[in-house]
Write a protein that holds these residues in place. Structure first.
Motif, short mmCIF file in Angstrom:
data_model
loop_
_atom_site.label_atom_id
_atom_site.label_comp_id
_atom_site.label_asym_id
_atom_site.label_seq_id
_atom_site.Cartn_x
_atom_site.Cartn_y
_atom_site.Cartn_z
N THR A 307 48.42 60.62 35.84
CA THR A 307 47.39 60.77 36.87
C THR A 307 46.65 59.45 37.00
O THR A 307 46.10 58.94 36.01
CB THR A 307 46.40 61.90 36.50
OG1 THR A 307 47.09 63.15 36.48
CG2 THR A 307 45.27 61.97 37.52
N LEU A 308 46.64 58.89 38.19
CA LEU A 308 45.90 57.67 38.47
C LEU A 308 44.47 58.06 38.77
O LEU A 308 44.20 58.76 39.75
CB LEU A 308 46.52 56.92 39.65
CG LEU A 308 48.01 56.60 39.51
CD1 LEU A 308 48.52 55.91 40.79
CD2 LEU A 308 48.28 55.73 38.29
N LEU A 309 43.54 57.61 37.93
CA LEU A 309 42.14 58.04 38.01
C LEU A 309 41.27 56.82 38.29
O LEU A 309 40.92 56.06 37.38
CB LEU A 309 41.74 58.71 36.68
CG LEU A 309 40.37 59.37 36.58
CD1 LEU A 309 40.23 60.47 37.62
CD2 LEU A 309 40.15 59.92 35.19
N TYR A 310 40.93 56.63 39.57
CA TYR A 310 40.18 55.44 39.97
C TYR A 310 38.95 55.84 40.77
O TYR A 310 38.85 56.98 41.28
CB TYR A 310 41.05 54.51 40.82
CG TYR A 310 42.28 53.98 40.11
CD1 TYR A 310 42.18 53.45 38.82
CD2 TYR A 310 43.53 54.00 40.71
CE1 TYR A 310 43.30 52.96 38.16
CE2 TYR A 310 44.65 53.51 40.06
CZ TYR A 310 44.53 52.99 38.79
OH TYR A 310 45.63 52.51 38.13
N ASP A 311 38.01 54.88 40.91
CA ASP A 311 36.85 55.16 41.75
C ASP A 311 37.28 55.13 43.21
O ASP A 311 38.31 54.55 43.56
CB ASP A 311 35.70 54.20 41.47
CG ASP A 311 36.13 52.74 41.48
OD1 ASP A 311 37.35 52.51 41.40
OD2 ASP A 311 35.27 51.86 41.57
#
Length: 688
Positions: A307-311
């Motif tokens: 899972t790519l978890l970015y702002d």
């Protein structure tokens, strides 16, 4: 230097499944375990681990070995480093003798760099905990970010004093050379001298997957960030650190990644730390750089789900977009979660409890089709821009290696954007063909490079071994020459034949087995000959050697150890401190179709009475003896065939020299008669 008794204790305690599991996710497969190979781009598990034999092996790239051999290859350790790693894992006290000046000077530069980095990590951490400025400035910074003391300990965070030579002076006072302070990137050297790289910064140590300190990140403290061009300063590339091959937090996260079967990818150090503090530990960071294939391969050994978890700002969206296609092409299952604008994983995790954070992630993460569709297609009215956006999504789907998954994603996309699926299928097929053509061109280019490399290797006598039928035979990496000893003219500068490898396999598997007992000697005495001793004696009578010095070295070692009580060639060579020897022996010892079981020669003797066991053992030794003799004659026949080819070539070149021609014809006739005699003897024997 580690004493022999301690080495034996370490090797006895080390279990291959325990060691490999630190780096590769293993799943039970019969009596063995299997997983994705950590040494090459492996999409289908080809890496087998045998608890019974205490060895591992990849049936594609051929790499593996014993616990120590695996560590040496995977972590680029020396043999002593691998032993110390195992000793630490199994709580074995390492007894070492005092190193001589020569031994100390011979310690690898790589090991010295690791030692310096470990010292620096402890020094930075001690400054943070015990130095007045470290407590007042460094620790206060971490506390202002809400980082607890237990998390500071977990990540071994530190602080570098503002004095520009504080670390350099302390390190040299402790006996560490300035050379290694510069090579690791801890210090910078210019015309003004050597000074600290991280002065006045909060320190984040980088640990590789095995827990060794490979680099550092240093952050300017909040009060100083205004107007500072480099908020973060990171270690430069070195012999022990390449940024595109490492992930921050992988060592602390690997067990949780396996347990959760998912990894969260964030951007920075504090994002990783905040997630850990919130109770989510399966998280790593690529620290703002583009995701690399090396990093994806490292993660793929532990899980296929990411899972790519970015702002949610523009930079976060760009970071999520640039890694998607590469992850898909490597067979990863991707979800994307962009946090509310204004929040990054660090700030968001500090605002919410663990349960709230987990619930938000579960409810808001989306697959990449939904993410890309919302981002690039929805609310786009311009037909050209909309077509380009749809083409971009189809291109992402086209790189997915699994055909069924490609089809599923395509159906989903058609429903989301309201286009006929057949239209998208046609476009997808066109892009898949284009991808395949580009890959084929790349393969052709690499093949040409490999062919050129092999041509150079043939000239130097190091051609890659490519056996035609026996899948257990090794490849070039483990068979490169390790000495400058020369073979006789009959084998000089020739690649190892399949017969040589089959002979060496018998030496590795059964080198200690006595196949001739009470053989009479010229002086009236008797001797017994093991497999290794017989091969050595037979070949040495005519001055014959293996074409590869490494093979000859292994034969010599087997001969010299054959008379020692308890010597087992397979165990000895698979645990050999020379990585080339141990890898080659492991490949020759493993049966691809029957990896399990104990070290049996031929047939299970369970439930047989003593008389049956004795008869069975005699039959086994007789077959082994026959096979070894047959292989030795095959080896001789190979040499004779090569000699005939050389004579024929000389005859073609000597057509105008009658005297030389007659001499070569005579030699050809004698050599051919010898060849025919050997061939006849081989024809009357059991064909192996």
């Amino acid at each position: 230097m580690i004493d022999r008794a301690t080495v034996d204790k370490i090797l006895d305690a080390a279990r291959i499944v325990d060691v490999v599991s630190e780096f590769v996710t293993l799943r039970k497969s019969g009596v063995n375990y299997k997983g994705l190979c950590p040494f090459h781009d492996d999409r289908n598990p080809s890496f087998m681990v045998s608890p019974a034999k205490n060895i591992c092996h990849c049936f594609v790239c051929g790499k593996g070995g014993t616990p120590a051999g695996f560590l040496m290859e995977h972590e680029q350790m020396t043999y002593p480093e691998a032993l110390r790693w195992l000793a630490k894992k199994y709580n074995i006290e390492v007894v070492e003798k005092e190193l001589t000046d020569e031994e100390r000077a011979a310690q690898s530069e790589r090991e010295s760099m690791f030692i310096v980095n470990e010292w620096a990590r402890d020094w930075f951490h001690d400054i943070l905990k015990n130095d007045p400025n470290g407590i007042a400035i460094g620790k206060q910074y971490f506390r202002s970010r809400g980082i607890r003391d237990d998390i500071i300990e977990k990540f071994q965070l530190g602080y570098a004093p503002q004095k520009r030579d504080a670390l350099c002076s302390a390190a040299q006072k402790a006996g560490y050379q300035a050379e290694f302070l510069v090579k690791t990137g801890l210090c910078i050297e210019n015309e003004r001298g050597v000074y600290d790289r991280y002065a006045g910064r909060a320190i984040f140590p980088w640990l590789n997957v095995s827990g060794k300190v490979v680099a550092f990140g240093g952050r300017v403290l909040d009060s100083r960030t205004k107007g500072v061009a480099q908020k973060y300063v990171n270690s430069p590339d070195s012999d022990i650190y390449h940024k595109e091959r490492e992930l921050y937090g992988i060592y602390q996260a690997k067990k949780a990644i396996v347990k959760e079967d998912r990894v969260f990818m964030v951007e920075g150090y504090t994002d990783v730390i905040a997630m850990h503090q919130a109770g989510i530990e399966n998280v790593v960071a690529n620290s703002g750089t583009a995701l690399s294939v090396h990093q994806i391969h490292m993660l793929h050994r532990f899980t296929s789900n990411i899972t790519l978890l970015y702002d949610g700002d523009e930079a976060g969206i760009h970071a999520a977009m640039r890694g998607t296609d590469m992850l898909l092409a490597e067979g990863m299952n991707i979800k994307v979660l962009l946090l509310p604008d204004g929040d990054d994983p660090d700030s968001f995790a500090r605002k919410h409890s663990t349960d709230e954070l987990r619930k938000y992630i579960e409810e808001n993460q989306t697959d990449f089709i939904t993410f890309k569709t919302r981002l690039t297609v929805q609310n786009v009215e311009d037909p050209v821009k909309r077509s380009e956006a749809i083409g971009g999504i189809v291109q992402s789907i086209s790189v997915i290696p699994d055909q069924i998954l490609r089809s599923t994603y395509l159906t989903d996309l058609a429903q989301r954007i309201g286009l006929k699926e057949q239209t998208l299928i046609a476009e997808l097929n066109k892009r898949v063909r284009k991808n395949r053509e580009e890959k084929e061109k790349e393969d052709v280019r690499r093949t040409k490079e490999d062919a050129s490399l092999r041509e150079d290797e043939v000239i130097s006598g190091k051609e890659e071994v490519r056996p035609t039928s026996d899948t257990n035979l090794p490849t070039h990496e483990a068979t490169q020459q390790t000495s400058t000893s020369q073979a006789p003219p009959s084998t000089l500068n020739t690649p190892p034949s399949q017969i040589e490898l089959l002979l060496l396999r018998e030496i590795v598997r059964h080198g200690e087995e006595v196949i001739f007992d009470n053989v009479e000697t010229d002086d009236g005495g008797t001797i017994s000959l093991s497999v290794a001793q017989y091969i050595d004696l037979d070949l040495s009578q005519d001055g014959l050697l293996f074409s590869q010095p490494l093979y000859q070295q292994m034969l010599s070692e087997a001969v010299s150890h054959s008379d020692k009580e308890g010597f087992k060639a397979e165990t000895y060579f698979c645990s050999h401190p020379n990585l080339q020897v141990s890898q080659l022996a492991t490949r020759l010892a493993i049966d691809r179709h029957q990896l399990g079981g104990r070290f049996r020669l031929y047939e299970d003797e369970t439930n047989k009475d003593e008389e049956e066991k004795e008869k069975l053992h005699k039959d086994q030794i007789a077959r082994l003896s026959q096979r070894v003799q047959h292989l030795v004659m095959d080896f001789r026949l190979d040499i004779i065939e090569q000699r005939l080819k050389n004579i024929q070539q000389q005859l073609r070149q000597a057509s105008s020299d009658m005297e030389l021609t007659m001499r070569l014809l005579k030699e050809h006739k004698e050599t051919k008669e010898l060849r025919d005699m050997l061939a006849k003897r081989l024809g009357s024997d059991l064909i192996v």
